[in-house]
Scaffold this active site. Sequence first.
Site, PDB file in Angstrom:
ATOM      1  N   HIS A 197       0.904  -1.246  -0.006  1.00 51.06           N
ATOM      2  CA  HIS A 197       0.032   0.112  -0.161  1.00 51.06           C
ATOM      3  C   HIS A 197       0.859   1.420   0.034  1.00 51.06           C
ATOM      4  O   HIS A 197       0.374   2.370  -0.217  1.00 51.06           O
ATOM      5  CB  HIS A 197      -0.916  -0.078   1.190  1.00 51.06           C
ATOM      6  CG  HIS A 197      -2.237   0.632   1.047  1.00 51.06           C
ATOM      7  ND1 HIS A 197      -2.509   1.535   0.026  1.00 51.06           N
ATOM      8  CD2 HIS A 197      -3.499   0.580   1.591  1.00 51.06           C
ATOM      9  CE1 HIS A 197      -3.758   2.001   0.044  1.00 51.06           C
ATOM     10  NE2 HIS A 197      -4.249   1.502   0.962  1.00 51.06           N
ATOM     11  N   ASP A 235      -1.956   2.207  -4.581  1.00 49.41           N
ATOM     12  CA  ASP A 235      -3.026   2.744  -3.953  1.00 49.41           C
ATOM     13  C   ASP A 235      -4.120   1.953  -4.067  1.00 49.41           C
ATOM     14  O   ASP A 235      -4.197   0.973  -5.370  1.00 49.41           O
ATOM     15  CB  ASP A 235      -3.445   4.227  -4.717  1.00 49.41           C
ATOM     16  CG  ASP A 235      -2.379   5.283  -4.061  1.00 49.41           C
ATOM     17  OD1 ASP A 235      -1.935   5.044  -3.215  1.00 49.41           O
ATOM     18  OD2 ASP A 235      -2.283   6.280  -4.945  1.00 49.41           O
TER      19      ASP A 235
END
Length: 326
Positions: free
Chosen positions: A298, A302
């Site tokens: 992450h 995204d």
Amino acid sequence: EKAAPAPVAKAAPAAPKADAKPVPALTGRQPGERPLASPAVRNRARDLGVDLVFVPGSGPAGRIEHADLDAYVARGGSLPAATSGSTASTYARAEGAAETKIIGLRRKIAEKMAESVRRIPHITYVEEIDMTAVEELRAHLNATKAKDQPKLNVLPFIARAIVVALRDQPTINSHYDDEAGVLTTHAPVHLGIAAQTPNGLMVPVVRHAEALDPYATALEIARVSGAAKDGSAKREELSGSTITITSLGTLGGVVHTPIINHPEVAIVGPNKIAERVVVKDGQMVVRKMMNLSSSFDHRIVDGHDAAVFVQKIKNLLENPATLWMN
């Protein structure tokens, strides 16, 4: 009639020499006897720090197989307990506990997994994919293949979908050095294939997956996976992947949360294909469906970008004629 000769008393077996090297009795070898094993088994034993003289062999003439070495390591370097001739009751109470020391390669795998979870903030995205068209194409290709071509399973199609999807999102085909703060995006797709082996989970690598047709992909997946399982894989065949597929095959379940192969930033995890009743064009029909479980770093990927990537894979697999069109 002549009397039968008197039986000759057999001499008692000679006692072992006091200076003989002690060898565990259950190996079935004499003191000083060199254990039988293939070079691959000997190399693995050396890497694991195991002296083969103490490992019982189950192969012909007591030959030590990979499974024998795995069993010895799993027991923490001890011999199997002797079994009694009686059969225990189905409902007999069990007592005691067994401790297994995690050593060698199994410990390294555990440490790498822990490092991946500790260092990478995972985001997992799951999508269902209609694999009916892929399965129909796969069946046709297998029925019409040449004699020298391998049978295709579903992995070459998933591999190709990943390769094509990465063209629009090359950042997902990267390594991230979080200590240096450097993201290295790779042009070639070196596809890791997570494989269960006697030594635990390994990731043999299909290099330049972008340059392979479905048959070449299938052959290379089988080759590197087989080498990992029999212990003959070279170091370069077990490193350098840029993105990984982890598949449990027919045991794939409904969904899972794959752990990223550090320092990669993504891993794709197909689950099993199963027939389900779905609504298509307003009608209830039976289709061959598969959930795709994928995890992303992450810090680099995204949630939106992860979803776009998986949706691209979904579109390609649901329209498999497009996989090799560009």
